[in-house]
Design an enzyme around this catalytic site. Structure first.
Site: not given
Length: 303
Positions: A48, A76, A90, A182
């Site tokens: 993103d 992550y 988010d 997310r």
């Protein structure tokens, strides 16, 4: 995923970028392709715009190895804001629900196993998933709320690594292809009864590539068009590290490069396994191993 143009250099390999926030993955690809004057480029897994971390850029023939990095596991590290849900899951979205409930660390740790192993995950409304031929995020921007079907995801690990304060926690996750961080934050907030969304996201590693070994976009800008970025180029073979390597002779390499089966030396592969053939350590082709031969599906046109 690949980007082509008529002019430019026939250069092949991987350039690993430690992506900053505020730029799209496609914009990084375009900048790298311009800076290196490359004919063809693509990336192995979108981040993103506000996400940071490893973004592996494939150039030339390395674009043929992109699927193997896309399919590889990724790690992550992300900060979750507790107590708020947003329409994008988010911090870029609008707050659509709030709660004064805050789970304890023990409650958070107790909930995490629900999100490990083989799970089913519903991608965010604002995602690149296609719904009737259109991207979900385009429909969401138009005010449409669509039903997105749950998709399978393998999550190797999900751990609580830090409790910053009552409202913020830091999690680390290792997962397979197609994972939406997310969605993990959103669904964890639902399980904990407090709502949640991702505040920040950093991809630590992707397959063989690590963020800490990547170069910055500032360096890309600084060395653009000088040829000095070539020093940081990694061999396309790094994109094949998850596949077995089978050595071949020059004669077999010639057959493989023409799309024909070629004899290979194999010891730890079985009939039907996917593998790649090499000559003097350089990739010749990817294909399926059958009875002493590799039947090519992708051929590398490198000297």
């Amino acid at each position: 995923m690949g980007r082509r143009r008529k002019n430019g250099r026939d250069i092949s390999g991987w350039l690993v970028i430690n992506k900053p926030a505020g730029i799209t993955s496609n914009a990084v690809v375009n900048k790298v392709r311009w800076a290196m004057d490359a004919k063809k480029a693509g990336h192995a897994g979108t981040l993103d715009p506000e996400a940071t971390g490893v973004l592996a850029i494939a150039l030339g023939e390395a674009t043929k190895t992109v699927p193997y990095i896309t399919d590889a596991q990724k790690a992550y590290r992300f900060t979750v804001r507790l107590g708020q849900a947003t329409n994008t899951d988010d911090a870029e979205g609008e707050v659509i629900a709030e709660s004064g409930t805050r789970p304890t660390d023990d409650e958070i740790r107790a909930a995490l196993p629900q999100f490990t192993g083989d799970i089913m995950q519903i991608p965010p409304q604002f995602s690149a998933v296609k719904i009737d031929g259109q991207r979900a995020y385009k429909l969401a921007r138009a005010g449409e709320e669509v039903e997105i079907k749950a998709r399978p995801l393998w999550v190797e690990e999900l751990e609580l690594v830090e409790r910053i304060d009552d409202d913020h926690i830091v999690l680390e996750m290792i997962c397979g292809k197609g994972g939406y961080v997310r969605s993990i934050a959103r669904d964890l907030g639902a399980v904990l009864g407090c709502y949640a969304h991702v505040k920040s996201l950093h991809r630590v590693w992707s397959g063989p590539f690590e963020a800490e070994d990547g170069i910055t976009m500032d360096l890309v800008e600084e060395l653009a068009k000088t040829g000095e970025l070539d020093v940081y180029l990694r061999p396309l073979e790094q994109g094949l590290e998850d596949l077995p390597e089978l050595r071949c002779t020059p004669e077999a390499a010639a057959r493989l490069r023409h799309g024909n089966p070629g004899m290979v030396l194999a010891s730890d592969v079985e009939y039907g396994d996917e593998a790649w053939a090499s000559l003097d350590g350089k990739a010749v082709a990817v294909g399926v191993y059958k009875s002493g031969e590799l039947h090519p599906s992708r051929v590398f046109n490198t000297a």
